[in-house]
Write a protein that holds these residues in place. Structure first.
Motif, PDB file in Angstrom:
ATOM      1  N   SER A  93      -5.943   4.684 -10.992  1.00 48.12           N
ATOM      2  CA  SER A  93      -7.108   4.200 -10.264  1.00 48.12           C
ATOM      3  C   SER A  93      -7.248   2.680 -10.289  1.00 48.12           C
ATOM      4  O   SER A  93      -8.076   2.127  -9.596  1.00 48.12           O
ATOM      5  CB  SER A  93      -8.378   4.840 -10.828  1.00 48.12           C
ATOM      6  OG  SER A  93      -8.551   4.442 -12.160  1.00 48.12           O
ATOM      7  N   GLN A  94      -6.437   1.990 -11.080  1.00 46.19           N
ATOM      8  CA  GLN A  94      -6.557   0.540 -11.174  1.00 46.19           C
ATOM      9  C   GLN A  94      -6.032  -0.134  -9.925  1.00 46.19           C
ATOM     10  O   GLN A  94      -5.083   0.326  -9.283  1.00 46.19           O
ATOM     11  CB  GLN A  94      -5.793   0.014 -12.381  1.00 46.19           C
ATOM     12  CG  GLN A  94      -6.518   0.305 -13.678  1.00 46.19           C
ATOM     13  CD  GLN A  94      -5.985  -0.571 -14.779  1.00 46.19           C
ATOM     14  OE1 GLN A  94      -4.802  -0.735 -14.920  1.00 46.19           O
ATOM     15  NE2 GLN A  94      -6.894  -1.134 -15.562  1.00 46.19           N
ATOM     16  N   GLU A  95      -6.638  -1.273  -9.599  1.00 46.67           N
ATOM     17  CA  GLU A  95      -6.229  -2.066  -8.467  1.00 46.67           C
ATOM     18  C   GLU A  95      -4.867  -2.725  -8.752  1.00 46.67           C
ATOM     19  O   GLU A  95      -4.562  -3.061  -9.891  1.00 46.67           O
ATOM     20  CB  GLU A  95      -7.283  -3.151  -8.240  1.00 46.67           C
ATOM     21  CG  GLU A  95      -7.123  -3.903  -6.958  1.00 46.67           C
ATOM     22  CD  GLU A  95      -8.277  -4.842  -6.712  1.00 46.67           C
ATOM     23  OE1 GLU A  95      -8.016  -5.989  -6.319  1.00 46.67           O
ATOM     24  OE2 GLU A  95      -9.426  -4.440  -6.947  1.00 46.67           O
ATOM     25  N   VAL A  96      -4.096  -2.914  -7.714  1.00 42.77           N
ATOM     26  CA  VAL A  96      -2.803  -3.556  -7.850  1.00 42.77           C
ATOM     27  C   VAL A  96      -3.008  -5.024  -8.213  1.00 42.77           C
ATOM     28  O   VAL A  96      -3.787  -5.730  -7.563  1.00 42.77           O
ATOM     29  CB  VAL A  96      -1.988  -3.462  -6.528  1.00 42.77           C
ATOM     30  CG1 VAL A  96      -0.698  -4.241  -6.628  1.00 42.77           C
ATOM     31  CG2 VAL A  96      -1.729  -2.009  -6.180  1.00 42.77           C
ATOM     32  N   LYS A  97      -2.318  -5.475  -9.248  1.00 37.62           N
ATOM     33  CA  LYS A  97      -2.413  -6.857  -9.689  1.00 37.62           C
ATOM     34  C   LYS A  97      -1.354  -7.661  -8.921  1.00 37.62           C
ATOM     35  O   LYS A  97      -0.165  -7.307  -8.917  1.00 37.62           O
ATOM     36  CB  LYS A  97      -2.147  -6.928 -11.194  1.00 37.62           C
ATOM     37  CG  LYS A  97      -2.310  -8.294 -11.805  1.00 37.62           C
ATOM     38  CD  LYS A  97      -2.107  -8.187 -13.321  1.00 37.62           C
ATOM     39  CE  LYS A  97      -2.307  -9.516 -13.991  1.00 37.62           C
ATOM     40  NZ  LYS A  97      -2.133  -9.415 -15.445  1.00 37.62           N
TER      41      LYS A  97
ATOM     42  N   TYR B 198      -4.400 -10.304   2.544  1.00 38.87           N
ATOM     43  CA  TYR B 198      -4.582  -9.436   1.380  1.00 38.87           C
ATOM     44  C   TYR B 198      -5.963  -9.698   0.787  1.00 38.87           C
ATOM     45  O   TYR B 198      -6.322 -10.834   0.501  1.00 38.87           O
ATOM     46  CB  TYR B 198      -3.488  -9.715   0.339  1.00 38.87           C
ATOM     47  CG  TYR B 198      -3.394  -8.663  -0.730  1.00 38.87           C
ATOM     48  CD1 TYR B 198      -2.858  -7.416  -0.442  1.00 38.87           C
ATOM     49  CD2 TYR B 198      -3.840  -8.909  -2.018  1.00 38.87           C
ATOM     50  CE1 TYR B 198      -2.766  -6.447  -1.426  1.00 38.87           C
ATOM     51  CE2 TYR B 198      -3.755  -7.935  -3.006  1.00 38.87           C
ATOM     52  CZ  TYR B 198      -3.214  -6.708  -2.699  1.00 38.87           C
ATOM     53  OH  TYR B 198      -3.130  -5.747  -3.662  1.00 38.87           O
ATOM     54  N   SER B 199      -6.718  -8.666   0.575  1.00 37.83           N
ATOM     55  CA  SER B 199      -8.123  -8.838   0.194  1.00 37.83           C
ATOM     56  C   SER B 199      -8.360  -9.098  -1.297  1.00 37.83           C
ATOM     57  O   SER B 199      -9.440  -9.531  -1.669  1.00 37.83           O
ATOM     58  CB  SER B 199      -8.921  -7.606   0.629  1.00 37.83           C
ATOM     59  OG  SER B 199      -8.386  -6.453   0.020  1.00 37.83           O
ATOM     60  N   SER B 200      -7.393  -8.870  -2.148  1.00 31.30           N
ATOM     61  CA  SER B 200      -7.582  -9.073  -3.589  1.00 31.30           C
ATOM     62  C   SER B 200      -7.145 -10.472  -4.008  1.00 31.30           C
ATOM     63  O   SER B 200      -6.375 -11.133  -3.321  1.00 31.30           O
ATOM     64  CB  SER B 200      -6.790  -8.044  -4.381  1.00 31.30           C
ATOM     65  OG  SER B 200      -7.279  -6.760  -4.130  1.00 31.30           O
TER      66      SER B 200
ATOM     67  N   GLN C  83       0.823  -1.209   0.000  1.00 32.12           N
ATOM     68  CA  GLN C  83       0.000   0.000   0.000  1.00 32.12           C
ATOM     69  C   GLN C  83       0.858   1.261   0.000  1.00 32.12           C
ATOM     70  O   GLN C  83       0.548   2.228  -0.695  1.00 32.12           O
ATOM     71  CB  GLN C  83      -0.940  -0.012   1.213  1.00 32.12           C
ATOM     72  CG  GLN C  83      -1.985  -1.109   1.117  1.00 32.12           C
ATOM     73  CD  GLN C  83      -2.714  -1.371   2.422  1.00 32.12           C
ATOM     74  OE1 GLN C  83      -2.288  -0.963   3.498  1.00 32.12           O
ATOM     75  NE2 GLN C  83      -3.824  -2.086   2.329  1.00 32.12           N
TER      76      GLN C  83
ATOM     77  N   GLU D  45       2.783   1.570  -3.586  1.00 29.56           N
ATOM     78  CA  GLU D  45       1.861   1.756  -4.703  1.00 29.56           C
ATOM     79  C   GLU D  45       2.398   1.244  -6.040  1.00 29.56           C
ATOM     80  O   GLU D  45       2.354   1.940  -7.055  1.00 29.56           O
ATOM     81  CB  GLU D  45       1.458   3.227  -4.828  1.00 29.56           C
ATOM     82  CG  GLU D  45       0.761   3.773  -3.600  1.00 29.56           C
ATOM     83  CD  GLU D  45       0.404   5.240  -3.719  1.00 29.56           C
ATOM     84  OE1 GLU D  45       0.994   5.959  -4.559  1.00 29.56           O
ATOM     85  OE2 GLU D  45      -0.487   5.658  -2.967  1.00 29.56           O
TER      86      GLU D  45
ATOM     87  N   LYS E 169       2.293  -1.013  -9.513  1.00 25.96           N
ATOM     88  CA  LYS E 169       1.191  -1.391 -10.408  1.00 25.96           C
ATOM     89  C   LYS E 169       0.939  -2.903 -10.325  1.00 25.96           C
ATOM     90  O   LYS E 169      -0.182  -3.359 -10.471  1.00 25.96           O
ATOM     91  CB  LYS E 169       1.513  -1.026 -11.853  1.00 25.96           C
ATOM     92  CG  LYS E 169       1.836   0.438 -12.074  1.00 25.96           C
ATOM     93  CD  LYS E 169       0.598   1.313 -12.014  1.00 25.96           C
ATOM     94  CE  LYS E 169       0.850   2.738 -12.414  1.00 25.96           C
ATOM     95  NZ  LYS E 169       1.744   3.517 -11.622  1.00 25.96           N
TER      96      LYS E 169
END
Length: 184
Positions: free
Chosen positions: A175-179, A153-155, A130, A133, A135
């Protein structure tokens, strides 16, 4: 750039070179550009390759390497590699927080390569993701760490054989979520 898992280590390949990270001695190939290792038992003398094993700044075949010792390793436990205009940051399993001075020097990180194991402090690993940051995050599972990381980790974590990335993969919207990815 393509990243693949070897028996023990990992191979990072660009158009002209490939770099081995923490390989076994038998995994070193003729066309290896250089080796990054924080494994103090690696046999340096049996290879005629440039070996990055300690803190410092290196330029090898148009690839920039910045290796840092956070004070825990005696070699390096944080590294940033710039390859094909992609900022790749490696954090050893022992890292639970990045010292502020090193964090400032790392700058922009496109791909975070994060070692985990069953002994990892997963909440600290998630906090580092976090804070930095990136990508994308590539998890290097050193042993039974994936299940613990997934709980914290929630993703979703994508499991693939090889990771192929290019610099345009990292120029997308913030704005994209971290892959998050791991190699099988």
């Amino acid at each position: 750039m393509t990243i693949s898992k070897l028996k023990k280590g990992y191979k990072f390949e660009d158009k002209l070179n490939h770099i081995l990270f923490n390989p076994e001695s038998s995994e070193v190939e003729q066309d290896t550009a250089f080796i990054l290792t924080n494994d103090q038992s690696f046999d340096y003398k049996s290879h005629e390759k440039f070996v990055v094993s300690g803190a410092g700044e290196y330029e090898i075949k148009d690839i920039s390497v910045y290796a840092y010792d956070s004070g825990n390793s005696g070699g390096f436990d944080i590294a940033k590699i710039i390859i094909e205009n992609i900022g790749v940051c490696y954090l050893a399993e022992t890292i639970n927080a990045i010292p502020k001075t090193i964090s400032e020097e790392l700058g922009n990180v496109d791909l975070l390569v994060l070692e985990i194991s069953s002994m990892s402090l997963f909440d600290n690993k998630v906090e580092m993701i976090q804070d930095m940051e990136p990508k994308q995050v590539l998890l290097l599972d050193l042993g039974n760490g994936l299940a613990g990381f997934e709980k914290e980790y929630s993703s979703e974590i994508e499991k693939i054989k090889k990771l192929k990335v290019k610099d345009s993969d990292f120029t997308q919207s913030d704005s994209q979520e971290v892959k998050v990815i791991t190699l099988e």
